[in-house]
Design an enzyme around this catalytic site. Structure first.
Site, PDB file in Angstrom:
ATOM      1  CB  CYS A 132      35.935 -31.098  53.699  1.00 56.62           C
ATOM      2  SG  CYS A 132      34.402 -31.077  54.622  1.00 56.62           S
ATOM      3  CG  HIS A 167      38.087 -29.255  58.885  1.00 59.20           C
ATOM      4  ND1 HIS A 167      38.598 -29.077  57.617  1.00 59.20           N
ATOM      5  CD2 HIS A 167      36.918 -29.936  58.729  1.00 59.20           C
ATOM      6  CE1 HIS A 167      37.764 -29.633  56.739  1.00 59.20           C
ATOM      7  NE2 HIS A 167      36.741 -30.162  57.393  1.00 59.20           N
ATOM      8  CD  GLU A 168      35.604 -32.332  61.526  1.00 57.93           C
ATOM      9  OE1 GLU A 168      34.383 -32.281  61.321  1.00 57.93           O
ATOM     10  OE2 GLU A 168      36.416 -32.735  60.668  1.00 57.93           O
ATOM     11  CG  HIS A 175      32.043 -29.003  59.150  1.00 63.71           C
ATOM     12  ND1 HIS A 175      31.662 -28.703  57.871  1.00 63.71           N
ATOM     13  CD2 HIS A 175      33.126 -29.819  59.020  1.00 63.71           C
ATOM     14  CE1 HIS A 175      32.486 -29.290  57.008  1.00 63.71           C
ATOM     15  NE2 HIS A 175      33.390 -29.977  57.677  1.00 63.71           N
TER      16      HIS A 175
HETATM   17 ZN   LIG Z   1      34.937 -31.019  56.802  1.00 63.10          ZN
END
Ligand SMILES: [Zn+2]
Length: 171
Positions: free
Chosen positions: A95, A137-138, A141
């Site tokens: 990341c 993954h995004e 966030h």
């Molecule tokens: Zn990330």
């Protein structure tokens, strides 16, 4: 358009949920996306990695993701999951907000995501493999999560140097 300093692990902004846009086609969306694009391309030039960025990583707590891979470019406004596969696989993740560490994370192999384009049209993405991994993954966030929250195999954690020494495919 501007390159924006990245929010790093330890900054409380990275652990907060982001707010949706009332109007996906608002000029504000286009403006933030331009900064995300410039920042991703700058990071990729500096780190040699990076295919996606979420708005919280540039300190903007809004539900916006920019993905840029050799295969596709996606701009996702207010994305949400429609479906996850039951089947999971284990891949290395890293990341930009803490780029020195890599680790193996289990996640569903394929997902369906529904989002808006910055032009205000609905888009539906059926993704598997690498793109499914990037999306998950995004989207983490946007809810204030990072991959460390996804129960990585602690024995797999490694530095970028060790990762490059031992693994050929970049996750
Ligand atoms: Zn990330």
């Amino acid at each position: 358009m501007a390159i924006v300093p990245l929010i790093e692990l330890g900054n409380p902004l990275l652990r907060q949920p982001s707010a949706p846009f009332a109007d996906p086609a608002s000029p504000e969306v286009a403006r933030i996306l331009a900064d995300m694009r410039d920042t991703l391309h700058d990071c990729r030039a500096r780190f040699g990695y990076g295919r996606a960025i979420a708005a919280p990583q540039i300190g903007v707590l809004r539900r916006l993701i920019y993905i840029d891979t050799p295969d596709e470019t996606l701009e996702l406004v207010n994305p949400r999951f429609e479906r996850w596969s039951r089947e999971e696989d284990e891949r290395y993740e890293s990341c930009f907000s803490f780029p020195a560490i890599w680790g193996l994370v289990h996640r569903p192999v394929s997902v369906v995501v529904v989002a808006w384009t910055p032009q205000g049209e609905e888009q539906r993405i059926e993704a598997s493999g690498t793109l499914a991994r990037i999306l998950q993954h995004e989207m983490d966030h946007l809810d204030g999560f990072v991959w460390l929250d996804r129960n990585p195999d602690l024995h797999s954690l490694c530095t970028t140097g060790e990762y490059e020494k031992n693994y050929t495919s970049r996750a």
